[in-house]
Design a protein around this motif. Structure first.
Motif, mmCIF file in Angstrom:
data_model
loop_
_atom_site.group_PDB
_atom_site.id
_atom_site.type_symbol
_atom_site.label_atom_id
_atom_site.label_comp_id
_atom_site.label_asym_id
_atom_site.label_seq_id
_atom_site.Cartn_x
_atom_site.Cartn_y
_atom_site.Cartn_z
ATOM 1 N N GLU A 157 27.004 -17.439 -29.636
ATOM 2 C CA GLU A 157 28.207 -17.712 -28.847
ATOM 3 C C GLU A 157 28.835 -16.428 -28.317
ATOM 4 O O GLU A 157 29.433 -16.434 -27.232
ATOM 5 C CB GLU A 157 29.185 -18.536 -29.675
ATOM 6 C CG GLU A 157 28.649 -19.948 -29.948
ATOM 7 C CD GLU A 157 29.588 -20.824 -30.758
ATOM 8 O OE1 GLU A 157 30.632 -20.309 -31.233
ATOM 9 O OE2 GLU A 157 29.270 -22.019 -30.920
ATOM 10 N N HIS A 160 27.499 -15.727 -25.067
ATOM 11 C CA HIS A 160 27.890 -16.736 -24.068
ATOM 12 C C HIS A 160 26.816 -17.795 -23.843
ATOM 13 O O HIS A 160 26.670 -18.335 -22.744
ATOM 14 C CB HIS A 160 28.289 -16.067 -22.754
ATOM 15 C CG HIS A 160 29.336 -15.001 -22.932
ATOM 16 N ND1 HIS A 160 30.635 -15.296 -23.285
ATOM 17 C CD2 HIS A 160 29.267 -13.651 -22.849
ATOM 18 C CE1 HIS A 160 31.333 -14.165 -23.406
ATOM 19 N NE2 HIS A 160 30.520 -13.151 -23.137
ATOM 20 N N TYR A 161 26.067 -18.087 -24.918
ATOM 21 C CA TYR A 161 25.152 -19.225 -24.938
ATOM 22 C C TYR A 161 25.662 -20.232 -25.962
ATOM 23 O O TYR A 161 26.695 -20.017 -26.600
ATOM 24 C CB TYR A 161 23.730 -18.766 -25.303
ATOM 25 C CG TYR A 161 23.115 -17.800 -24.327
ATOM 26 C CD1 TYR A 161 23.065 -18.077 -22.964
ATOM 27 C CD2 TYR A 161 22.552 -16.605 -24.767
ATOM 28 C CE1 TYR A 161 22.482 -17.194 -22.064
ATOM 29 C CE2 TYR A 161 21.962 -15.717 -23.880
ATOM 30 C CZ TYR A 161 21.936 -16.012 -22.531
ATOM 31 O OH TYR A 161 21.354 -15.140 -21.643
ATOM 32 N N SER A 162 24.922 -21.326 -26.126
ATOM 33 C CA SER A 162 25.355 -22.353 -27.076
ATOM 34 C C SER A 162 24.194 -22.774 -27.974
ATOM 35 O O SER A 162 23.023 -22.701 -27.585
ATOM 36 C CB SER A 162 25.925 -23.569 -26.333
ATOM 37 O OG SER A 162 24.951 -24.137 -25.474
#
Length: 260
Positions: A157, A160-162
């Motif tokens: 996170e 900036h990914y999930s």
């Protein structure tokens, strides 16, 4: 299903099974080229398992799954069924294999690129790979399952990914999927206490967009809801008296070591 603690002899069997999985992924990697179909990759792996390794492909007919490996391309998160889809330049594909060696399961997957990919796509792959290793490095007797998920989630996170939450790692051994479930998100210090002799998979699925997924009508293929790309890596790991031992290291990892 209960958690199984492997004896030293059983740990040796798991080492053999893990090496078969790693060798299978090393074998198929050069064949991941533009123009090949995922079913052709499946056939290559099937023949290598059955004829060369003398192993049994665990996915074949597992709860009705129709192929010997899973092939998840681009926005497919996991459990993609090999078919007539041809790979094209710039695609990414996760290949998930589980050969059974003398009754023991070796479970591993890698995300491969088809030729050169955009830097943004390579970054997703690199972050996913590093997140798996961050999770693995939490493993030790007296640690907790939540330590794995917390390390993975915090890192992913921050990039900036999930992290996909509906699918997770698991115990493995004589049984393909056994307890415990290994979540790739969570809170450190929570969950089951880890013990030496446990063998589990750490296999985060990381989406470039939002974490939400949906299951296609075939009952197997899982895709990202927002059609963003997804990457995954998986190792089977033994918890030792002093920490951990990764059982599914490929040749490149054995030669060069894990990421720093």
């Amino acid at each position: 299903m209960k958690v199984t603690i492997k004896t030293p002899e059983e740990q040796d069997m798991m080492r053999r099974a893990g090496r078969m999985a790693a060798d299978l992924l090393d074998f198929v990697e050069p064949h991941v080229q533009a123009g090949i179909t995922t079913d052709e990759l499946n056939q290559l792996c099937h023949e290598h398992m059955v004829e060369v390794q003398k192993t049994v492909p665990a996915p074949l007919n597992y709860r009705g799954f129709p192929r010997s490996i899973c092939t998840s391309v681009n926005h497919v998160v996991c459990h993609g069924i090999p078919g007539d889809k041809k790979l094209k330049q710039g695609d990414i594909i996760n290949i998930d294999v589980t050969p059974i060696t003398d009754g023991w399961h070796g479970d591993a997957s890698r995300t491969f690129t088809v030729g050169k990919v955009a830097p943004s796509i390579q970054r997703l792959i690199d972050v996913t790979y590093r997140s798996m290793w961050l999770g693995i490095r939490q493993l030790r007797p007296g640690g907790h399952l939540g330590d794995i998920g917390a390390a993975i989630q915090q890192y992913v996170e921050a990039q900036h990914y999930s992290v996909v939450r509906e699918y997770c790692g698991h115990g493995t051994g004589r049984v393909f999927h056994e307890d415990p479930q290994v979540l790739h998100y969570g809170e450190a210090g929570t969950g089951m206490e880890l013990k030496a002799g446990m063998t589990i998979t750490v296999e985060p699925m990381v989406n470039a967009g939002k974490r939400h997924v949906r299951l296609l009508p075939d009952g197997w293929t899982v895709v990202t809801k927002d059609h963003s790309l997804s990457a995954q890596f998986e190792h089977t790991v033994l918890i030792t008296e002093s920490g951990y031992e990764v059982l599914t290291l490929g040749k490149a990892e054995r030669d060069n070591g894990p990421p720093q």
